[in-house]
Structure formats: structure tokens, C-alpha cells
Write an enzyme that holds these catalytic residues in place. Structure first.
Site, PDB file in Angstrom:
ATOM      1  CD  GLU A   3      11.575   8.638  18.061  1.00 57.86           C
ATOM      2  OE1 GLU A   3      10.627   9.065  17.324  1.00 57.86           O
ATOM      3  OE2 GLU A   3      11.367   8.162  19.050  1.00 57.86           O
ATOM      4  CE  LYS A  51      12.623   4.583  14.339  1.00 53.32           C
ATOM      5  NZ  LYS A  51      12.333   3.671  15.552  1.00 53.32           N
TER       6      LYS A  51
END
Length: 251
Positions: A3, A51
Site C-alpha cells: 500500500e 501505489k
């Protein structure tokens, strides 16, 4: 899937290792860009956007990569043994002092630096970067009938959050993962909590309250943590962890 906090740490590691270095060897082991050679160019920096990773090379080009589920970047000394098999390497950037190897990357592409905004223009406000709370709340609120767990993970709403921090955010808020976005009492506070979770993760602070703890009990009330699969409609089911007592399902 790594993440936003893990991706930002990766970007900073690549930035420290490569910025200012002249590339002596490059390999992009994906068919579309296999013939691209960036040797002789100077790396000017690596940044994270949600990301996504953007490594800028010279004045014209950017190497855009994404870790997806299993990807990673490692930085080594030239000649140092790789931690993973060679067939897993998707990108190699080498200078006289450093070798950066990207393994099992989900996206590897070279784009003009002028196309960065277009390539990533679909992303919502970055929880660890270019932040706009008003826009984040507005985008999240448009997912009216969608379960909040799925809406939080939608990168067009909030860039950088995934399964892990969505679960932890919902636990802190006391909201069941299947709750419709329209039924969440305070989206603004939820967005702030999500951002705080990722900021704390950057400092390695805090512990997991529910994520990947389905065989244990809630740290707050002692009820057994549960897991359900969500996001099947997208073709990408993800586990949602929650406490049924602290996060009761709406009737």
C-alpha cells in the site's frame, strides 16, 4: 498488495540509491519495452504517486512501475547476489555504484515525462502526497450505493489505500465493511482517519487491530475477529477483516 506507505518507502530508497547516477546498464524485461536502452542517462529522481512509482531518467523519460500483488524493488551493489531468481526480474537499472532490480512488477513502461499527469490522471488525492481533503470527500461520496470497504480501496477516490488500511480505518470508525457509502455518518472523519493510518505507518507506529487477525480476538472488546470476501463484482475479491461487536452490521 503493498500500500501507499510501502510504496513511498520504496520510492525513497530508490531515490537515495539512484538520483544523480549515470546509468551504465538498463534492462526492461517486458516485451513492449525490451529494446529500450536508457544507458548513459542520469536518474533525476524517484517519486511515489499512490501505489505507483515514477523514476525520472534524463530530461525526457520516466520509468513507470507498479508493484501490484507481489512486486518489489531491491537496491544492491553491482555483482551482489540477487535475493530472488533472475527469471523474476522485470527491470534492472545499474550505475557504477548501485544496481536496482524490480522483481515481479505488475507494470513496467517508459513514458515521456510530459505524460505523467495523463498516465496517472485517474488517481484521487494521494493520502501521502498531493492531498486535497475536499476532493477526497467529494470523490468518495459519489460511490453512494457501494460498500465502504470497496469504495475506500478505489484508487480514483483515495490514492494509496488498500485492503489493510481500509480494514484498520473502518475498525477505528466502528463501521462495518459492507455499509453503503451513503450510510456512513462522517465521510470527512473517515478520510482523515485513513490518512492518519498511512502517516503512522510511515513512522512504523501502531499495531494491527483487525487485519489478518481472524483467528484472534478483538483487542478492544474480546469478540472474535471475522473475515469476509468483498469486491467479487470487480473480479478481484479481497478479504475484509472486522470485529462484529465494534463494527455492527447495519440493519
Amino acid at each position: 498488495m503493498p500500500e501507499g506507505d510501502a510504496v513511498l518507502r520504496t520510492a525513497r530508497r530508490l531515490d537515495r540509491a539512484l538520483t544523480g547516477a549515470v546509468l551504465t546498464r538498463t534492462e526492461l524485461r517486458v516485451p513492449r519495452f525490451a529494446t529500450v536502452d536508457l544507458a548513459g542517462e542520469t536518474v533525476t529522481g524517484t517519486i511515489a504517486r499512490g501505489k505507483h512509482l515514477l523514476t525520472r531518467v534524463g530530461t525526457e523519460w520516466t520509468l513507470h512501475t507498479h508493484l501490484k500483488m507481489d512486486g518489489s524493488w531491491v537496491t544492491l551493489r553491482p555483482g551482489q547476489r540477487w535475493p530472488k531468481p533472475a527469471h523474476a526480474a522485470r527491470a534492472i537499472l545499474e550505475s557504477d555504484a548501485t544496481q536496482a532490480v524490480g522483481f515481479l512488477l505488475g507494470i513496467v513502461e517508459v513514458i515521456p515525462q510530459s505524460a505523467e499527469a495523463t498516465t496517472l490522471g485517474h488517481l484521487g488525492p494521494d493520502l501521502l502526497g498531493d492531498w486535497d481533503e475536499e476532493e477526497a470527500v467529494r470523490r468518495l461520496s459519489t460511490h453512494t450505493d457501494e460498500p465502504i470497504f470497496d469504495a475506500l480501496r478505489d484508487q480514483t477516490s483515495l490514492a494509496g489505500i488498500g485492503t489493510m488500511w481500509a480494514a484498520e480505518t473502518l475498525f477505528t470508525m466502528g463501521v462495518h465493511p459492507t455499509t453503503r457509502v451513503a450510510d456512513v455518518p462522517d465521510l470527512r472523519r473517515m478520510v482523515r482517519v485513513a490518512r492518519l493510518k498511512l502517516q503512522q505507518a510511515m513512522d512504523r507506529r501502531g499495531t494491527m487491530a483487525v487485519y489478518a487477525r481472524e483467528r484472534t480476538t478483538c483487542l478492544r472488546c474480546g469478540a472474535p475477529i471475522r473475515r469476509i470476501e468483498m469486491g467479487a463484482a470487480e473480479g478481484r475479491p479481497r478479504p475484509a477483516y472486522f470485529c462484529p461487536s465494534c463494527q455492527p452490521e447495519r440493519s
